[in-house]
Design a protein around this motif. Structure first.
Motif, short mmCIF file in Angstrom:
data_model
loop_
_atom_site.label_atom_id
_atom_site.label_comp_id
_atom_site.label_asym_id
_atom_site.label_seq_id
_atom_site.Cartn_x
_atom_site.Cartn_y
_atom_site.Cartn_z
N UNK A 140 0.83 -1.22 0.00
CA UNK A 140 0.00 0.00 0.00
C UNK A 140 0.86 1.26 0.00
N UNK A 141 1.92 1.27 0.80
CA UNK A 141 2.79 2.44 0.86
C UNK A 141 3.46 2.70 -0.48
N UNK A 142 3.91 1.64 -1.14
CA UNK A 142 4.56 1.80 -2.44
C UNK A 142 3.57 2.35 -3.46
N UNK A 143 2.37 1.76 -3.49
CA UNK A 143 1.37 2.17 -4.48
C UNK A 143 0.97 3.63 -4.28
N UNK A 144 0.61 4.00 -3.05
CA UNK A 144 0.16 5.38 -2.81
C UNK A 144 1.31 6.37 -2.95
N UNK A 145 2.52 5.95 -2.57
CA UNK A 145 3.67 6.84 -2.70
C UNK A 145 3.98 7.16 -4.16
N UNK A 146 3.96 6.16 -5.01
CA UNK A 146 4.22 6.38 -6.43
C UNK A 146 3.14 7.26 -7.04
N UNK A 147 1.88 7.01 -6.66
CA UNK A 147 0.78 7.81 -7.20
C UNK A 147 0.90 9.27 -6.76
N UNK A 148 1.36 9.50 -5.54
CA UNK A 148 1.48 10.87 -5.05
C UNK A 148 2.63 11.61 -5.72
N UNK A 149 3.69 10.89 -6.04
CA UNK A 149 4.84 11.54 -6.66
C UNK A 149 4.63 11.74 -8.16
N UNK A 150 4.12 10.69 -8.81
CA UNK A 150 4.04 10.71 -10.27
C UNK A 150 2.61 10.71 -10.79
N UNK A 151 1.61 10.93 -9.90
CA UNK A 151 0.21 10.79 -10.32
C UNK A 151 -0.14 11.53 -11.58
N UNK B 289 1.74 -1.84 -19.13
CA UNK B 289 2.84 -2.59 -18.52
C UNK B 289 3.74 -1.65 -17.73
N UNK B 290 4.15 -0.55 -18.36
CA UNK B 290 5.09 0.36 -17.71
C UNK B 290 4.53 1.03 -16.47
N UNK B 291 3.31 1.56 -16.58
CA UNK B 291 2.72 2.27 -15.45
C UNK B 291 2.46 1.33 -14.28
N UNK B 292 1.97 0.13 -14.57
CA UNK B 292 1.65 -0.81 -13.49
C UNK B 292 2.92 -1.37 -12.85
N UNK B 293 3.97 -1.56 -13.63
CA UNK B 293 5.24 -2.00 -13.05
C UNK B 293 5.76 -0.96 -12.06
N UNK B 294 5.49 0.31 -12.35
CA UNK B 294 5.92 1.38 -11.45
C UNK B 294 5.02 1.48 -10.22
N UNK B 295 3.70 1.44 -10.45
CA UNK B 295 2.74 1.59 -9.36
C UNK B 295 2.62 0.31 -8.54
N UNK B 296 2.90 -0.85 -9.16
CA UNK B 296 2.79 -2.16 -8.52
C UNK B 296 1.35 -2.50 -8.14
N UNK B 297 0.42 -2.05 -8.95
CA UNK B 297 -0.99 -2.35 -8.69
C UNK B 297 -1.78 -2.18 -9.97
N UNK B 298 -2.28 -3.29 -10.50
CA UNK B 298 -3.15 -3.20 -11.68
C UNK B 298 -4.48 -2.55 -11.31
N UNK B 299 -4.88 -2.66 -10.04
CA UNK B 299 -6.12 -2.02 -9.59
C UNK B 299 -6.00 -0.50 -9.69
#
Length: 552
Positions: free
Chosen positions: A19-30, A52-62
């Motif tokens: 969860x921290x990785x997903x929300x952190x990436x979205x907050x930085x690169x949203x 593929x690229x965005x989800x590999x970064x966000x780590x969440x297909x959801x």
């Protein structure tokens, strides 16, 4: 019991780290992620690669599903292309599962140390938010190591062995359990990594693990459907289409699980590698097979979730998408679009007000008063939506935009209230008594009204674009309108002195009306203040200097 609690704590730490990785990436690169997706979705294949690229970064297909769904809901992306993005998103999350399957526990303390330093030293900046992401990554790696250590002890208990052996008898049960765990943990990636760790420590057999992986994929699709359940139809179509892809893929892949174990497992070595490579192969094959089916699945989805007919105002598209709240920058854009719709309603009320004055139309007046209820409802909805956006996840520019939207909607709501009061006064003091404004008085009201409409449109442009020059122009209109109101008040008094009958009958209403129009203009011009303040173009105060005061 102690070892069971250690295992549960390690699993919880894994989910929390994800969860921290997903929300952190979205907050930085949203905002940048939205830009990349929007620019790269030109055909099915580039759409899949961007997924593929965005989800590999966000780590969440959801998370990717929620972003793309909001694009479809806003009419920016066609449904077939959005479904192609989701096929790529599933491949992206499975690639990350392969990466995390390697022993990266040595990286955990480094990520946590650097992440904590960045987060504590600069918490409100992108560097601090990236530090939060590093903390999550370190916790994930630590959790995988703790899960492995805890399960080695638990496997010695006879009751645990009997429970795990019962799973090996029913593939449907394994898929159900895997789907349930994905929904509960809000992450199919965490479930796949947990499954790989369990099979690597011989807690569960490989055939059970592959059933759980299929279930994790199904759960990922179900999670996106559940998350967008209250959104607009257009938003819900993307998760449903992705769920259909996953369900069809599982139906096709389930009979071949035993063949995979028999023919492929000998070449992959470690049991954990077998699990993550099965997960990757499943999603790659689903992507390759169904990339040409996006149009077909889109038609199925549109039949299952048909768009409502939009033949009246109530059928309009609503922009306050709950699924966009996961990406604060996207949620801010949704709120701004809804605020512009509120302004459109106010503009309709303002235009209708002059028609009521001219034609004494009671039915139109009643209809416009009801529209004020719509303006109030939109204000409440936008305000509530904005309060659900995490303020700490917004950067400085987004925080200012958040404030601008609140200020804009307040002004629109107050303008609607003023128009409603004016309509009631016109009904009570003009229409019912059968009175009329003089020709000169009506001309003055018409000119003020035309200036108001022009200023409102300029104010909407300032709110949308944030142009400093337009904001300055809007603020200049405030002084012009005030001078015009004073001039027309004097000319009205002149008509009273000339004993003009119509002016005498409508004197109170006329003075009140031009005063209310000036108040409306003041609210419109208030839109300029936040823009000018942000640009540093606003003076600290508008008081005249002492020298000017002495001269007067």
């Amino acid at each position: 019991m102690k070892h069971l609690l250690n295992l549960l704590a390690a699993i919880a730490l894994l989910v929390w780290g994800t969860h921290l990785v997903r929300t952190g990436i979205l907050r930085v690169f949203g905002a940048n992620l939205r830009y990349v997706l929007a620019r790269s979705i030109s055909n099915r294949f580039t759409a899949a690669l961007s997924g593929v690229g965005v989800t590999a970064l966000v780590q969440s297909s959801t998370a990717t599903s929620l972003i793309v769904s909001s694009f479809v809901g806003q009419g920016l992306v066609a449904l077939p292309l959005a479904l192609a993005v989701m096929l790529g998103a599933d491949i992206g999350t499975s690639l990350m599962a392969v990466v995390f399957s390697f022993d990266l526990s040595w990286l955990s303390p480094l990520c946590i140390f650097v992440g904590v330093v960045l987060f504590i030293s600069r918490p409100e900046t992108n560097a601090g938010r990236f530090g939060r992401t590093l903390i999550g990554l370190g916790l994930m790696l630590m959790a995988l190591k703790l899960v492995s250590a805890s399960t080695q002890v638990l496997t010695q208990a006879p009751a645990v062995k009997a429970l795990l052996e019962s799973l090996g008898s029913d593939l449907l049960l394994e898929i159900t359990v895997g789907a349930f765990l994905s929904v509960v943990s809000y992450s199919s990636l965490a479930v796949v990594l947990l499954t790989a760790t369990l099979v690597g420590t011989s807690v569960i057999p490989s055939d059970v693990a592959l059933g759980l992986v299929l279930g994790a994929n199904l759960g990922s699709g179900l999670l996106a459907v559940i998350t967008t359940a209250r959104s607009a139809i257009e938003v819900r179509q993307v998760p449903l289409g992705n769920l259909l892809f996953k369900a069809l893929g599982i139906v096709v892949a389930a009979p071949f699980v035993s063949l995979w174990l028999r023919h492929v497992r000998p070449y992959l070595g470690e049991p954990a590698t077998v699990v993550v490579m099965f997960h990757l192969t499943f999603n790659v094959l689903v992507g390759l097979v169904f990339i040409g089916w996006t149009q077909v699945i889109a038609r199925w989805v549109e039949k299952l979730l048909p768009k409502p007919e939009k033949n009246n105002a109530s059928g309009r598209q609503h922009h306050l998408d709950p699924s966009a709240l996961a990406t604060p920058s996207l949620a801010i854009s949704c709120a701004a679009r809804e605020a512009l719709h509120q302004a459109d309603v106010v503009e309709t009320m303002l235009g209708g007000m002059l028609e009521v004055i001219r034609k004494d139309d009671l039915r139109l007046a009643e209809s416009l008063c009801k529209m004020d209820d719509t303006v109030d409802e939109l204000y409440s909805s936008i305000k509530y939506y904005l309060t659900k956006i995490s303020r700490e996840s917004l950067d400085d520019q987004e925080s200012r935009r958040w404030t601008d939207i609140i200020s804009f909607t307040i002004n629109m709501e107050q303008i609607g209230d003023i128009i409603e009061r004016v309509l009631i006064d016109i009904e009570d003091k003009k229409i019912k008594p059968g009175r009329h404004f003089s020709e000169a008085g009506m001309a003055e009201i018409t000119e003020l009204h035309e200036r108001l409409r022009d200023n409102l449109r300029l104010g909407m442009s300032v709110f949308l674009n944030g142009n400093v020059r337009d904001a300055q122009k809007l603020l200049e209109e405030k002084a012009r309108f005030r001078d015009l109101e004073h001039t027309y008040a004097r000319t009205h008094l002149g008509r009273l002195s000339a004993n003009t009958l119509q002016s005498q009958e409508t004197s109170s209403l006329h003075i009140d009306l031009i005063s209310e129009l000036k108040r409306i203009n003041s609210h419109i011009c208030s839109i300029a203040y936040p823009i000018l303040d942000s640009a540093g173009a606003l003076a600290p105060n508008r008081l005249r200097s002492p020298a000017l005061v002495e001269k007067t």
